[in-house]
Design an enzyme around this catalytic site. Sequence first.
Site, short mmCIF file in Angstrom:
data_model
loop_
_atom_site.label_atom_id
_atom_site.label_comp_id
_atom_site.label_asym_id
_atom_site.label_seq_id
_atom_site.Cartn_x
_atom_site.Cartn_y
_atom_site.Cartn_z
N HIS A 43 46.17 42.00 45.44
CA HIS A 43 46.32 40.64 46.00
C HIS A 43 46.73 40.73 47.48
CE1 HIS A 43 47.38 36.46 46.33
NE2 HIS A 43 47.44 36.24 45.03
N GLU A 103 41.01 39.73 48.28
CA GLU A 103 41.52 40.59 47.23
C GLU A 103 40.39 41.31 46.49
OE1 GLU A 103 43.97 38.01 44.75
OE2 GLU A 103 44.16 36.62 46.43
#
Length: 314
Positions: A167, A271
């Site tokens: 992330h 991501e």
Amino acid sequence: MSSERPSVELCKGIYGLDKVVLREIRGTSAEVYLYGGQVTSWKNDHGEELLFLSSKAVFKPPKAIRGGIPICFPQFGSHGTLEQHGFARNKLWSIDTDPPPFPTNSSSKAFIDLILKSSDEDFKLWPHSYEFRLRVALGPGGDLMLTSRIRNTNTDGKPFTFTFAYHTYFLVSDISEVRVEGLETLDYLDNLRERERFTEQGDAITFEGEVDKVYVSTPTKIAILDHEKKRTFVLRKDGLPDAVVWNPWDRKAKAIPDLGDDDYKHMLCVEAAAVEKPITLKPGEEWRGRQELSAVPSSYCSGQLDPQKVLHGS
């Protein structure tokens, strides 16, 4: 500021949490907290920070750290029975002193191996045994490499299924001056429209409001152009077919307790992920997912980056 040789140092971070500081010869550095196995800082050879960390980030377990590179496992987002983004980012990882052989084409000397194993607490929520090995490495040129190896260690013969994402929060000068290249014309699932599937237009992605999309079957290389800084981040990935693009914009940012009201202007999450098609491992099987980040000066020609150079160059 350069050191004689690459170094790996274990020290105390915020609130006394253990962290590892990696330094390369030319002065690049990265910081990794054992809590969450989370990279929280990546600096270039000028000492400039490249990753966003929230001005209100909380370094107190069990709260996840807002910024850097949280690891989403065994569930990405809220699509499943577990807490948002799974539990790996809320666990205390250990230094892996005896990792199995690690085939790599990197000449990096500044790296750390971490490991997370299933606990009784996890087992109640997710009844599977696993070993999650993570190597964080700084390349001689300052590239940041994360390699995850997840193995099914179930003894009951049962396979398990998971979704995953790095992330990554990139630090940008002004979100309205940022473009993402490499995702044009691809299909995406729009999390703001109940994961409905759409097809991206032919132009580079720019930002004028909240974005939360999962691009599917994406290329191995994506470029994030920061026009104001004249800097381009290049994300290379392997084993991770999807790419999530997220920025909460102003209204959502105000509703996130550990995010400053104006922080959204200086962050962009792109991501490397495996979301659309979950990964299934039989006992004894291992999955590997890798991402490599580099930051290069943008080559502008009449205000435009030469995308061929970044996306198709070396």
